[in-house]
Design a protein around this motif. Structure first.
Motif, short mmCIF file in Angstrom:
data_model
loop_
_atom_site.label_atom_id
_atom_site.label_comp_id
_atom_site.label_asym_id
_atom_site.label_seq_id
_atom_site.Cartn_x
_atom_site.Cartn_y
_atom_site.Cartn_z
N TYR A 45 23.09 47.44 45.80
CA TYR A 45 23.93 47.30 44.63
C TYR A 45 23.09 46.80 43.46
O TYR A 45 22.14 46.04 43.64
CB TYR A 45 25.06 46.28 44.88
CG TYR A 45 26.21 46.81 45.71
CD1 TYR A 45 26.23 46.66 47.09
CD2 TYR A 45 27.28 47.45 45.11
CE1 TYR A 45 27.28 47.13 47.85
CE2 TYR A 45 28.35 47.94 45.86
CZ TYR A 45 28.33 47.78 47.23
OH TYR A 45 29.39 48.25 47.98
N GLN B 91 31.63 50.36 47.85
CA GLN B 91 32.67 49.60 47.18
C GLN B 91 32.46 49.63 45.67
O GLN B 91 31.33 49.57 45.18
CB GLN B 91 32.69 48.15 47.68
CG GLN B 91 33.00 48.07 49.17
CD GLN B 91 32.90 46.67 49.71
OE1 GLN B 91 32.97 45.68 48.98
NE2 GLN B 91 32.77 46.56 51.03
N TYR C 245 35.47 38.79 46.58
CA TYR C 245 34.19 38.10 46.70
C TYR C 245 34.16 36.94 45.70
O TYR C 245 34.76 36.99 44.64
CB TYR C 245 33.03 39.04 46.36
CG TYR C 245 32.81 40.16 47.34
CD1 TYR C 245 33.52 41.35 47.24
CD2 TYR C 245 31.88 40.03 48.37
CE1 TYR C 245 33.32 42.38 48.13
CE2 TYR C 245 31.66 41.06 49.28
CZ TYR C 245 32.39 42.24 49.14
OH TYR C 245 32.18 43.25 50.03
N PHE D 273 33.33 47.66 42.26
CA PHE D 273 33.69 46.31 41.84
C PHE D 273 34.35 46.30 40.47
O PHE D 273 34.00 47.09 39.58
CB PHE D 273 32.44 45.43 41.80
CG PHE D 273 31.97 44.97 43.15
CD1 PHE D 273 31.37 45.85 44.03
CD2 PHE D 273 32.14 43.65 43.55
CE1 PHE D 273 30.94 45.44 45.28
CE2 PHE D 273 31.72 43.23 44.80
CZ PHE D 273 31.11 44.12 45.66
N GLY D 274 35.26 45.35 40.31
CA GLY D 274 35.84 45.10 39.01
C GLY D 274 34.93 44.23 38.18
O GLY D 274 33.86 43.82 38.64
N PRO D 275 35.34 43.92 36.96
CA PRO D 275 34.51 43.12 36.06
C PRO D 275 34.49 41.63 36.39
O PRO D 275 33.67 40.89 35.85
CB PRO D 275 35.15 43.35 34.69
CG PRO D 275 36.58 43.63 35.03
CD PRO D 275 36.56 44.38 36.31
N PHE E 78 35.16 38.42 42.22
CA PHE E 78 35.20 39.87 42.09
C PHE E 78 36.15 40.47 43.10
O PHE E 78 36.23 40.04 44.25
CB PHE E 78 33.81 40.47 42.32
CG PHE E 78 32.84 40.21 41.22
CD1 PHE E 78 31.83 39.28 41.37
CD2 PHE E 78 32.92 40.92 40.02
CE1 PHE E 78 30.93 39.03 40.35
CE2 PHE E 78 32.03 40.68 39.00
CZ PHE E 78 31.03 39.73 39.16
N ARG F 71 40.54 37.79 32.88
CA ARG F 71 39.08 37.85 32.89
C ARG F 71 38.48 36.45 32.89
O ARG F 71 37.41 36.23 33.44
CB ARG F 71 38.58 38.63 31.68
CG ARG F 71 38.95 40.10 31.69
CD ARG F 71 38.24 40.85 32.85
NE ARG F 71 36.81 40.58 32.84
CZ ARG F 71 35.93 41.22 32.08
NH1 ARG F 71 36.34 42.16 31.25
NH2 ARG F 71 34.65 40.92 32.16
N GLN G 210 31.28 34.63 43.63
CA GLN G 210 29.87 34.57 43.28
C GLN G 210 29.60 33.36 42.40
O GLN G 210 30.08 33.27 41.27
CB GLN G 210 29.42 35.84 42.56
CG GLN G 210 27.92 35.90 42.30
CD GLN G 210 27.49 37.22 41.67
OE1 GLN G 210 28.24 37.84 40.92
NE2 GLN G 210 26.27 37.65 41.97
N GLY H 241 26.83 39.95 33.40
CA GLY H 241 28.23 39.96 32.98
C GLY H 241 29.08 41.03 33.61
O GLY H 241 30.24 41.20 33.22
N LYS H 242 28.54 41.76 34.56
CA LYS H 242 29.29 42.85 35.19
C LYS H 242 29.35 42.67 36.70
O LYS H 242 28.62 41.89 37.28
CB LYS H 242 28.65 44.20 34.87
CG LYS H 242 28.66 44.55 33.39
CD LYS H 242 28.08 45.94 33.18
CE LYS H 242 28.11 46.33 31.72
NZ LYS H 242 27.54 47.70 31.50
N GLY H 243 30.24 43.42 37.31
CA GLY H 243 30.32 43.42 38.75
C GLY H 243 29.23 44.28 39.36
O GLY H 243 28.65 45.13 38.68
N PRO H 244 28.92 44.07 40.62
CA PRO H 244 27.92 44.90 41.29
C PRO H 244 28.31 46.38 41.26
O PRO H 244 29.49 46.71 41.33
CB PRO H 244 27.92 44.36 42.73
CG PRO H 244 28.38 42.95 42.61
CD PRO H 244 29.41 42.99 41.50
#
Lengths: 112, 113
Positions: A36, B102, B35, B104-106, B90, B9, B37, A41-44
């Motif tokens: 990944y 998968q 998830y 992922f969202g922001p 996430f 957000r 992080q 600032g973003k998702g994987p």
């Protein structure tokens, strides 16, 4: 992560060069290995996966190599571009399970 | 193409408060993952749902619960918030036959003060 880790925390390459990001894993029962990319600032973002019965898989500008003997995974990025700058995570998934374990990321810096 | 939607957000809560995070998967994706992080850390798997049933569980505290609804959206409920819960959360989604791919969202950035 519990069983996936990376050798180098940071990697700096010149634009146009090839990049190699390495990863070690310890769970022999893992069936899929995944790379990944995570930009700030973003998702994987899914890059590529490889099943445990393969040793090489190619995508667009990327190649993943799997060495089960030494439990090592690598991601090769050809002709690295500034847009490739990000943190790269390897991850693993055990067959039949929904749990994906991420390793510690490697930050890739691309110098123009 | 439609992506995973997460709301809110950003969220700021005080200790001992509760929070609810929402996730809307990509259309036709039947599997949802959560998830956590922390700063400079890798995403830690919390929990997943397939067809509205919990399918796997990771390092999710007992103070947290989650569910997937009939429209496949999912909510993560967090109670008795602690300072250490401050993190990015996430949500990801996939199809059942490609759970290793998968999307992922922001993310939702939760700050507990």
């Amino acid at each position: 992560g519990e069983s996936v880790g990376l050798h180098l925390p940071t990697l700096s390459v010149q634009e146009g060069d090839n990049s190699i990001i390495n990863c070690a894993y310890s769970n022999s029962a893992s069936d899929y290995f995944i790379w990944y990319k995570q930009e700030s600032g973003k998702g994987p973002q899914f890059i590529i996966d490889i099943r445990s019965n393969m040793d090489k898989r190619q995508g667009q500008r990327v190649t993943v190599l799997l060495n089960k003997t030494v439990k090592h995974l690598s991601l090769q990025i050809a002709a690295t571009q500034p847009g490739d700058s990000a943190v790269y995570f390897c991850a693993e998934n055990v067959a039949g399970g929904f749990k994906t374990i991420f390793g510690a990321g490697t930050r890739l810096f691309v110098k123009a | 193409a439609a992506g995973v939607i997460q709301s809110p957000r950003h969220l700021i809560k005080e200790k001992r408060e509760t929070a609810t995070l929402k996730c809307y998967p990509i259309p036709r994706h039947d599997t949802v993952y959560w998830y956590q992080q922390g700063p400079g850390q890798d995403p830690q798997f919390l929990i997943s749902f397939y067809e509205k049933m919990q399918s796997d569980k990771g390092s999710i505290p007992d103070r947290f619960s989650a569910q997937q609804f009939s429209d496949y959206h999912s909510e993560l409920n967090m109670s008795s918030l602690e300072l250490g819960d401050s993190a990015l959360y996430f949500c990801a989604s996939s199809t059942r036959d490609r759970i290793y791919e998968q999307y992922f969202g922001p993310g939702t950035r939760l700050t507990v003060t």
